[in-house]
Design a protein around this motif. Structure first.
Motif, PDB file in Angstrom:
ATOM      1  N   UNK A  82       0.885  -1.025  -0.058  1.00 37.59           N
ATOM      2  CA  UNK A  82      -0.072   0.171   0.087  1.00 37.59           C
ATOM      3  C   UNK A  82       0.893   1.412   0.085  1.00 37.59           C
ATOM      4  N   UNK A  83       0.240   2.388  -0.425  1.00 36.50           N
ATOM      5  CA  UNK A  83       0.957   3.508  -0.186  1.00 36.50           C
ATOM      6  C   UNK A  83       1.290   3.996   1.350  1.00 36.50           C
ATOM      7  N   UNK A  84       2.100   4.658   1.690  1.00 32.92           N
ATOM      8  CA  UNK A  84       2.499   4.824   3.046  1.00 32.92           C
ATOM      9  C   UNK A  84       1.657   5.934   3.584  1.00 32.92           C
ATOM     10  N   UNK A  85       1.080   5.557   5.082  1.00 27.64           N
ATOM     11  CA  UNK A  85       0.383   6.449   5.616  1.00 27.64           C
ATOM     12  C   UNK A  85       1.240   6.818   6.861  1.00 27.64           C
ATOM     13  N   UNK A  86       1.581   8.143   6.903  1.00 28.35           N
ATOM     14  CA  UNK A  86       2.536   8.629   8.097  1.00 28.35           C
ATOM     15  C   UNK A  86       3.794   8.044   7.803  1.00 28.35           C
ATOM     16  N   UNK A  87       4.219   7.194   8.795  1.00 32.50           N
ATOM     17  CA  UNK A  87       5.830   6.667   8.498  1.00 32.50           C
ATOM     18  C   UNK A  87       5.708   5.153   8.262  1.00 32.50           C
ATOM     19  N   UNK A  88       4.590   4.692   7.683  1.00 27.26           N
ATOM     20  CA  UNK A  88       4.344   3.091   7.626  1.00 27.26           C
ATOM     21  C   UNK A  88       3.552   2.762   6.350  1.00 27.26           C
ATOM     22  N   UNK A  89       3.779   1.455   6.049  1.00 25.93           N
ATOM     23  CA  UNK A  89       2.853   1.041   4.910  1.00 25.93           C
ATOM     24  C   UNK A  89       2.569  -0.288   5.057  1.00 25.93           C
ATOM     25  N   UNK A  90       1.622  -0.964   4.477  1.00 23.37           N
ATOM     26  CA  UNK A  90       1.375  -2.171   4.538  1.00 23.37           C
ATOM     27  C   UNK A  90       2.002  -3.106   3.520  1.00 23.37           C
ATOM     28  N   UNK A  91       2.080  -4.241   3.785  1.00 20.95           N
ATOM     29  CA  UNK A  91       2.542  -5.320   2.710  1.00 20.95           C
ATOM     30  C   UNK A  91       1.579  -6.484   3.014  1.00 20.95           C
ATOM     31  N   UNK A  92       1.050  -7.206   1.907  1.00 20.42           N
ATOM     32  CA  UNK A  92       0.342  -8.265   1.890  1.00 20.42           C
ATOM     33  C   UNK A  92       0.890  -9.292   1.162  1.00 20.42           C
ATOM     34  N   UNK A  93       1.346 -10.461   1.820  1.00 20.02           N
ATOM     35  CA  UNK A  93       2.177 -11.451   1.393  1.00 20.02           C
ATOM     36  C   UNK A  93       1.254 -12.868   1.353  1.00 20.02           C
ATOM     37  N   UNK A  94       1.788 -13.658   0.404  1.00 19.86           N
ATOM     38  CA  UNK A  94       1.360 -15.242   0.293  1.00 19.86           C
ATOM     39  C   UNK A  94       2.387 -15.921  -0.299  1.00 19.86           C
ATOM     40  N   UNK A  95       2.825 -16.978   0.933  1.00 14.48           N
ATOM     41  CA  UNK A  95       3.937 -17.708   0.506  1.00 14.48           C
ATOM     42  C   UNK A  95       3.399 -18.916  -0.035  1.00 14.48           C
ATOM     43  N   UNK A  96       3.940 -19.658  -1.157  1.00 18.92           N
ATOM     44  CA  UNK A  96       3.236 -20.794  -1.545  1.00 18.92           C
ATOM     45  C   UNK A  96       4.344 -21.915  -1.384  1.00 18.92           C
ATOM     46  N   UNK A  97       4.269 -23.014  -1.058  1.00 19.15           N
ATOM     47  CA  UNK A  97       5.094 -24.082  -0.757  1.00 19.15           C
ATOM     48  C   UNK A  97       6.028 -23.766   0.280  1.00 19.15           C
ATOM     49  N   UNK A  98       7.045 -24.060   0.046  1.00 22.67           N
ATOM     50  CA  UNK A  98       8.306 -23.892   1.255  1.00 22.67           C
ATOM     51  C   UNK A  98       9.026 -22.533   1.002  1.00 22.67           C
ATOM     52  N   UNK A  99       8.478 -21.624   0.439  1.00 23.36           N
ATOM     53  CA  UNK A  99       9.202 -20.253   0.041  1.00 23.36           C
ATOM     54  C   UNK A  99       9.433 -19.637   1.504  1.00 23.36           C
ATOM     55  N   UNK A 100      10.756 -19.219   1.698  1.00 25.07           N
ATOM     56  CA  UNK A 100      10.967 -18.858   2.818  1.00 25.07           C
ATOM     57  C   UNK A 100      11.948 -17.601   2.856  1.00 25.07           C
ATOM     58  N   UNK A 101      11.847 -16.765   1.982  1.00 23.95           N
ATOM     59  CA  UNK A 101      13.090 -15.574   1.855  1.00 23.95           C
ATOM     60  C   UNK A 101      12.089 -14.350   1.386  1.00 23.95           C
ATOM     61  N   UNK A 102      12.509 -13.084   0.913  1.00 22.22           N
ATOM     62  CA  UNK A 102      11.789 -12.212   1.078  1.00 22.22           C
ATOM     63  C   UNK A 102      11.701 -11.406  -0.411  1.00 22.22           C
ATOM     64  N   UNK A 103      11.868 -12.001  -1.535  1.00 23.66           N
ATOM     65  CA  UNK A 103      11.635 -11.143  -2.786  1.00 23.66           C
ATOM     66  C   UNK A 103      12.966 -10.226  -2.692  1.00 23.66           C
ATOM     67  N   UNK A 104      14.041 -10.235  -2.601  1.00 23.60           N
ATOM     68  CA  UNK A 104      15.120  -9.253  -2.406  1.00 23.60           C
ATOM     69  C   UNK A 104      15.076  -8.588  -3.760  1.00 23.60           C
ATOM     70  N   UNK A 105      14.931  -9.404  -4.833  1.00 20.80           N
ATOM     71  CA  UNK A 105      15.251  -8.424  -6.343  1.00 20.80           C
ATOM     72  C   UNK A 105      13.859  -7.573  -6.460  1.00 20.80           C
ATOM     73  N   UNK A 106      12.894  -7.642  -5.795  1.00 21.16           N
ATOM     74  CA  UNK A 106      11.723  -6.616  -6.022  1.00 21.16           C
ATOM     75  C   UNK A 106      11.930  -5.421  -5.185  1.00 21.16           C
ATOM     76  N   UNK A 107      12.868  -5.435  -4.275  1.00 20.53           N
ATOM     77  CA  UNK A 107      12.868  -4.254  -3.293  1.00 20.53           C
ATOM     78  C   UNK A 107      13.279  -3.099  -4.007  1.00 20.53           C
ATOM     79  N   UNK A 108      14.343  -3.084  -5.022  1.00 20.09           N
ATOM     80  CA  UNK A 108      14.657  -1.837  -5.742  1.00 20.09           C
ATOM     81  C   UNK A 108      13.329  -1.359  -6.519  1.00 20.09           C
TER      82      UNK A 108
END
Length: 631
Positions: A570-596
């Motif tokens: 979501x866009x940020x509100x004040x100093x925070x935003x929300x992320x909604x995530x769905x992990x499928x199978x045994x995925x256990x990291x954080x999509x680092x390539x998406x951060x940039x």
């Protein structure tokens, strides 16, 4: 064992350092010679101050480039030593650290070095001083503690022994097990430092990147067991050269340092107990670590939380009610509890102020936190309200511990949830199922302290840190987590001058359904560029249908050998935003390539907002308001 620290670890004047160490609870001090040289107090005045503070002066250091030299230079070295020993006598210090020669040695003979150290021992003994000979990792001829011990053994003088420094031993990859072959009474001093696993010249590594125990890559607990098995009974002393610690508040750094030693002594005691060894010295134990079982809640604080409530409703959380006695409201879905707090929040924009964690035994976990000298959070409670133990993390985040749960028709939930009423009963059963992780931002000066807090107090693991490139520079990220992933806390250090938003990642069972429903309720999303989806096609070979689904809902995607990761922000509100995530199978990291991609997209939103504000007010918005959320 007694706990000591070198003054080189801290910022400020020598007096500042002494007061900080005494206040933190250290037993003794190593005087780093440059701190004395620049001070305007006499050695007698410093000694008197140390006595008043209840400290001991355990070591004078360093005395450099003594052994392995020709006759003329050796005589001059004895002259230098005599002057230093006189200063030590005035200070009341009984041990001097003599480093292996780096610059002036021309003779690589152990017997010559031993004979010269024997002569130094004679001189030292006449002043009541002992010589602790240390092998520097970059010594010209002597860079291995086993060789320094052989030289000290050959010197065969009661005033000559060794100093063992974990950095000089472990940075060279030397096996510390041979410490146990050194008689304990000949180990005159032990210095401890941790370090990150770096590939660089050892001198720069030593001078700028040492860390306190528990913050780096080395098993210092096992190192201490070797000292104890050898029969060492002297102080455990910290010698940490670090650019950050020498610029930050000495009181806070001293508390941080002592916490690392308390943890280390407990760690060594447990290792020895596991080995069935009864040490000759008593090592202090503290309460067992109580690894959190999951998130109880995440707390958002602000003067006005209305915008956050609108967003929570759009994401599908349920309003559970108002607290009976406080301006605090609860929103829930599944195991995800978000507490909105407006008390004592004047002029504050929405931000993550605290987290609640479930533990097996809150009292024991609190005992451990207190033993590690973590600052408690004062919390007002009234009759019938659950009294939660809370502690302040280095970033200022308040961490509360809870071991009490109640059963409801929908399952179990924290017992404190019963304090909220006038909302919908029960945690609800929406698509949002829990808290996946929380992203906390802090300054460069508190990062190492934060890592130590989460590992020692809560028993979290600290996988390797990562970096992500954004429009304002690199963002450093360190995920602290339980082994099972029930609690994940991402610690971010943003570029200097950038206000770095936090975010709360909510886990869900169907991210497409959440995104669709949220969009129908008017929730804007952080826009993802078309180039990103073209890249997904190239990287993963996604079919047109999947790409269209992602693009239509502005979802981001990642895949590993173990599974898939679908998420949106979501866009940020004040100093925070929300992320909604769905992990499928045994995925256990954080999509680092998406951060940039996220950093750039959020930057575009911020620039557009500043432009709108500038046009509407006719006043240029400060560049200091830039922000860039990341994991």
């Amino acid at each position: 064992m007694r706990k000591s620290i070198a003054t080189v670890c801290l910022s400020g004047s020598l007096e500042d350092k002494l007061y900080a160490c005494a206040d933190a609870g250290f037993d003794g001090i190593e005087i780093f010679e440059p701190d004395l040289v620049v001070n305007d107090r006499s050695p007698e005045e410093i000694r008197a101050l140390v006595d008043r503070l209840g400290l001991s002066l355990d070591l004078y250091q360093p005395f450099r480039d003594f052994e392995g030299v020709g006759p003329d230079l050796f005589e001059d070295n004895l002259r230098r030593a005599r002057a230093r020993f006189e200063t030590m006598r005035r200070l009341g210090i009984g041990t001097v650290l003599v480093c292996s020669n780096v610059a002036t040695a021309t003779i690589g003979s152990d017997r010559v070095a031993a004979e010269q150290l024997r002569r130094l021992g004679d001189l030292a003994a006449s002043y009541g001083v002992r010589v602790a000979y240390e092998a520097l990792a970059w010594g010209k001829y002597v860079d291995d503690y086993r060789r320094s011990w052989e030289i000290a053994r050959l010197a065969d003088h009661e005033a000559v022994g060794v100093c063992l420094d974990s950095f000089h031993i472990l940075s060279r990859g030397h096996d510390p097990a041979a410490i146990e072959e050194i008689p304990g009474e000949k180990i005159f001093f032990a210095q401890l430092a941790d370090a990150p696993d770096l590939t660089m010249d050892v001198l720069s590594w030593s001078r700028h990147h040492r860390l306190f125990p528990g913050e780096g890559a080395w098993d210092l607990g096992r190192f201490v067991t070797h000292l104890v098995r050898a029969g060492y009974t002297g102080p455990l002393s910290l010698e940490v050269f670090n650019d950050v610690f020498r610029q930050t508040d000495p009181g806070r750094t001293a508390e941080h340092a002592l916490r690392s030693l308390v943890w280390l002594e407990d760690r060594a005691a447990r290792l020895l107990a596991d080995d069935g060894v009864g040490p000759a010295v008593v090592l202090d134990r503290i309460a067992d670590v109580d690894v959190p079982t999951g998130y109880d809640y995440v707390e958002i604080k602000a003067e006005d939380t209305h915008e956050v409530e609108v967003m929570l409703d759009q994401l599908g959380l349920t309003f559970r009610g108002q607290h009976r006695t406080k301006p605090v409201r609860l929103w829930s879905s599944g195991a995800a509890n978000v507490v909105l707090n407006e008390q004592r929040a004047r002029d504050l924009a929405p931000h993550v102020a605290g987290i609640g964690l479930g533990v097996a035994d809150a009292a024991a976990a609190s005992d451990r936190a207190r033993a590690l000298a973590v600052r408690a959070v004062p919390r007002r409670t009234q009759a019938g309200e659950l009294d939660l133990a809370g502690f302040v993390a280095p970033s200022g985040l308040e961490v509360f511990l809870n071991d009490r749960r109640t059963r409801t028709p929908a399952g179990t939930e924290p017992a404190w949830a019963a304090e909220f009423d006038r909302g919908r009963p029960g945690p609800g059963a929406g698509q949002i199922s829990g808290v996946d992780h929380v992203n906390i931002s802090h300054g460069w000066d508190t990062h190492d302290e934060a890592v130590l807090f989460y590992t020692t107090v809560l028993g979290l693991e600290s996988p390797t840190a990562t970096e992500a490139a954004g429009p304002q520079g690199l963002v450093r990220s360190q995920v602290m987590r339980t082994a099972d992933g029930a609690v994940r806390i991402s610690l971010n250090v943003a570029p200097a001058g950038v206000s770095h938003p936090q975010h709360i990642a909510l886990a869900c069972t169907d991210v497409v359904a959440v995104a669709r429903r949220a969009g129908e309720r008017g929730l804007p999303r952080v826009p993802v560029p078309a180039n990103y989806y073209d890249d997904l096609r190239a990287r993963f070979g996604l079919d047109d249908t999947t790409l269209a689904l992602l693009r239509d809902h502005q979802l981001m995607y990642d895949r590993s050998e173990a599974g898939e990761f679908w998420h949106f922000y979501t866009p940020r509100v004040g100093h925070l935003c929300f992320e909604v995530v769905q992990r499928v199978g045994g995925y256990d990291v954080y999509a680092g390539d998406n951060t940039p991609v996220l950093l750039a997209a959020q930057d575009r939103l911020d620039r557009a907002q500043r432009s709108r504000l500038s046009r509407s007010s006719g006043v240029s918005v400060s560049a200091g308001e830039k922000s860039s959320p990341a994991r």
